[in-house]
Write a protein that holds these residues in place. Structure first.
Motif, PDB file in Angstrom:
ATOM      1  N   LEU A   7     -31.746  29.034   0.028  1.00 40.50           N
ATOM      2  CA  LEU A   7     -33.128  28.795   0.428  1.00 40.50           C
ATOM      3  C   LEU A   7     -33.334  29.327   1.839  1.00 40.50           C
ATOM      4  N   VAL A   8     -34.539  29.827   2.091  1.00 39.27           N
ATOM      5  CA  VAL A   8     -34.953  30.218   3.442  1.00 39.27           C
ATOM      6  C   VAL A   8     -36.297  29.558   3.713  1.00 39.27           C
TER       7      VAL A   8
ATOM      8  N   ASP B 219     -27.938  29.354 -11.846  1.00 35.33           N
ATOM      9  CA  ASP B 219     -27.444  30.027 -13.055  1.00 35.33           C
ATOM     10  C   ASP B 219     -28.078  29.424 -14.308  1.00 35.33           C
ATOM     11  N   GLY B 220     -29.368  29.085 -14.190  1.00 35.04           N
ATOM     12  CA  GLY B 220     -30.128  28.593 -15.324  1.00 35.04           C
ATOM     13  C   GLY B 220     -30.012  27.106 -15.585  1.00 35.04           C
ATOM     14  N   ARG B 221     -29.175  26.397 -14.844  1.00 36.31           N
ATOM     15  CA  ARG B 221     -28.983  24.964 -15.062  1.00 36.31           C
ATOM     16  C   ARG B 221     -29.581  24.154 -13.912  1.00 36.31           C
ATOM     17  N   ALA B 222     -30.061  22.961 -14.242  1.00 36.81           N
ATOM     18  CA  ALA B 222     -30.631  22.082 -13.213  1.00 36.81           C
ATOM     19  C   ALA B 222     -29.597  21.805 -12.129  1.00 36.81           C
TER      20      ALA B 222
ATOM     21  N   PHE C  24     -30.371  31.637  -8.144  1.00 39.79           N
ATOM     22  CA  PHE C  24     -30.950  30.364  -7.715  1.00 39.79           C
ATOM     23  C   PHE C  24     -32.469  30.481  -7.741  1.00 39.79           C
ATOM     24  N   ARG C  25     -33.111  29.595  -8.512  1.00 38.91           N
ATOM     25  CA  ARG C  25     -34.556  29.674  -8.683  1.00 38.91           C
ATOM     26  C   ARG C  25     -35.163  28.275  -8.670  1.00 38.91           C
TER      27      ARG C  25
END
Length: 585
Positions: free
Chosen positions: A155-156, A17-20, A7-8
């Motif tokens: 998320l944190v 995993d690379g998808r929006a 998750f980025r």
């Protein structure tokens, strides 16, 4: 965060995993829900179409006494996050250390805020030393439950609405370094209201900015975009309801209007965290307070007019939100639970004499009245007694309410909320003030303010000389003191002058959610089978206390009431539906 993280944050979107990926989350706070109901509330939220659950972490729930850390039972954060993962949802964790949340002291322990001269929410070395130990413990729970290790956390959040309070970049630097050093690899966020100076004050290059707001969606998203030029837009707190103070009306928001605002958010491509999807209850003494010129304590109910009610039922707002979400994301094709009435029954209360005695500790004599904070952590009720011959005008700064007696006879009250600071004191010899704190301020600069008697009371303008005899009452011990004390066989009748302990038994065919009717009672505390429901107060708006089903049992149940003022109906009545007061939008 590493480039290999599942998750980025991308240039325009969250990436899974690379998808929006769009986050459609809802807030629920695990200490505000009986732990046996966590899974039910999470599953209900999932039925609305959510793909994530957000929670605050309240430090003072985990460590109410310095060095006595808890992470079990109602504060088992790890179990809560595991259930989120088991139900196929992601999790957002906001550990503060300050959280606001209308929670007692904004989540900060009273033993911390009582430290003389400590600068809260800053790079004060003393403050940093204390929060370091706290965050190391919390992050040790979060780290193995991140999405990259098979868990739920994506998320944190660092701090909470910091730009509304300060601009100490060194403080935020410390929090970021500490969090990353603990092995937190998911993206880190921050939240502020989309007001320019708040977004600027709380800014940090390592944190992705999110907003907290309800209404004026396009305007607020535009302001947020001005200060977060890349990456996804997210409303981390989409306010779909509001909280209540004692003495005010019950707040609601239109389901139709809230759904329209949610539609605008999702249509704009933003991610969202619905605050609250399920508010729950300020059980025990966990309710906070606000003070923006007038002190206003929170009610026990934290229903928040949320899509999932305090008792876990779906509402009109739930159905409206579900319809909106279904236009933008998959929604489970499952039947929705229907509301149902709780059992209706009544039991006569039996009076217990001198209910405070077994829960009272004599703290000795003092030349001047000590504050609660000087006496120890989380004291909520105490008696101050002095020899005061004569009569005249008594003046005292009480936080937050004091019942005044003269030679053992009640002569009046002083209430901070009402601005009462003085009363006429009749002739006598002994003066006693029984003082209760009714909620710690959870927002702005009055967090951590002292409670109890502040300074020395005056009679006719002259300080009342000591010694002052001080006795503290352990509110949590009152239940067993009343339950185990000798009682009359006859039911109580007529008006009951407090402080008074009362108890009763009642039978259920099976465990059930209940709504305890508090009309006819003054001010006090209630327990069912030892479970501390919280405070009641005739000031309203709420007229019922929620009893969660796991606190009940088939067969005989017992209820304990400690009345501090006057009770006109010595009956424990359970009604079919909650009564949170007259609604106002």
């Amino acid at each position: 965060m590493t480039e290999t993280s599942r998750f980025r944050i991308g240039e325009t979107d969250f990436l899974l995993d690379g998808r929006a990926h769009r986050i459609i989350s809802g807030a629920m706070h695990y200490p505000r829900i009986h732990p046996d109901l966590w899974r039910d509330r999470i599953r209900t939220a999932k039925l609305m179409g959510l793909n994530a659950i957000e929670t605050y972490v309240a430090w003072n729930a985990h460590e109410p006494v310095r060095g006595q850390w808890r992470e079990d039972g109602d504060v088992d954060l790890g179990r809560f996050l595991d259930i989120v993962a088991e139900e196929g949802l992601h999790a957002i964790v906001r550990p503060g250390p300050y959280v606001c949340a209308e929670w007692h002291n904004g989540g900060l322990p009273t033993w911390l805020t009582a430290e003389p001269g400590i600068r809260l929410r800053s790079s004060d070395p003393r403050y940093l030393a204390e929060i370091t130990g706290y965050l190391e413990k919390v992050n040790a729970i979060i780290a193995p439950r991140q999405i990259d290790t098979g868990g739920s956390v994506i998320l944190v959040q660092i701090e909470n609405e910091y730009g509304a309070y300060g601009s100490d970049t060194a403080y935020l630097d410390h929090l970021v370094r500490l969090t990353r050093a603990a092995g937190i690899t998911v993206p880190l966020t921050q939240v502020d209201q989309p007001i320019a100076h708040m977004l600027e004050n709380g800014a940090h290059p390592a944190l992705h900015k999110t907003g907290s707001f309800g209404g004026r969606i396009h305007e607020r998203l535009a302001t947020l975009r001005e200060h977060q030029s890349t990456g996804p837009l997210m409303c981390m707190e989409f306010w779909c309801g509001w909280f209540d103070h004692w003495g005010e009306k019950h707040h609601t928001t239109s389901a139709e209007d809230s759904a329209a605002d949610l539609e605008l958010l999702l249509a704009a491509g933003a991610s969202v965290n619905i605050y609250m999807v399920h508010g729950g209850t300020n059980f025990g003494l966990t309710a906070g307070a606000n003070d923006s010129g007038r002190y206003l304590p929170m009610t026990t109910s934290y229903d928040y007019d949320a899509p999932i009610s305090e008792a876990g039922e779906i509402t009109e707002k739930f159905r409206a939100f579900r319809e909106v979400i279904a236009r933008h994301a998959p929604v489970p094709d499952e039947p929705l639970p229907e509301p149902h009435d709780a059992p209706v029954l009544a039991a006569a209360l039996h009076l217990v004499s001198n209910p405070l005695a077994d829960a009272t500790t004599d703290r000795g004599e003092f030349p001047a009245p000590p504050t609660f904070d000087e006496l120890g952590p989380d004291i909520a009720l105490a008696e101050y007694t002095a020899s005061v011959p004569g009569s005249g005008v008594l003046a005292a700064d009480v936080r937050d309410i004091a019942w005044i007696s003269r030679d053992g006879t009640s002569v009046g009250t002083l209430q901070r909320t009402l601005g009462d600071h003085s009363l006429a004191l009749p002739a006598g010899d002994t003066l006693t003030l029984r003082v209760e704190e009714t909620g710690r301020v959870n927002y702005d600069t009055k967090i951590g303010e002292p409670k109890g008697l502040i300074g020395t009371p005056r009679l006719n303008g002259e300080p009342i000389d000591g010694p002052w005899r001080v006795r503290t009452i352990d509110v949590f011990a009152l239940e067993s003191a009343v339950r185990d004390a000798a009682a009359d066989d006859a039911a109580a009748s007529g008006p009951i002058a407090g402080p008074a302990g009362l108890r009763a038994t009642f039978a259920l065919d099976e465990p059930a959610d209940l709504f305890l009717d508090t009309r006819g009672w003054g001010k006090g505390y209630a327990w069912v089978n030892g479970f501390f429901l919280g405070r009641y107060w005739r000031r309203g708006p709420q007229r019922t206390l929620y009893v969660p089903v796991p606190a009940t049992r088939a067969g005989q149940n017992h209820i304990v009431i400690v009345e501090l003022e006057t009770m006109t109906d010595a009956t424990a009545r359970f009604v079919a539906r909650p009564d949170l007061g007259h609604e106002v939008e």
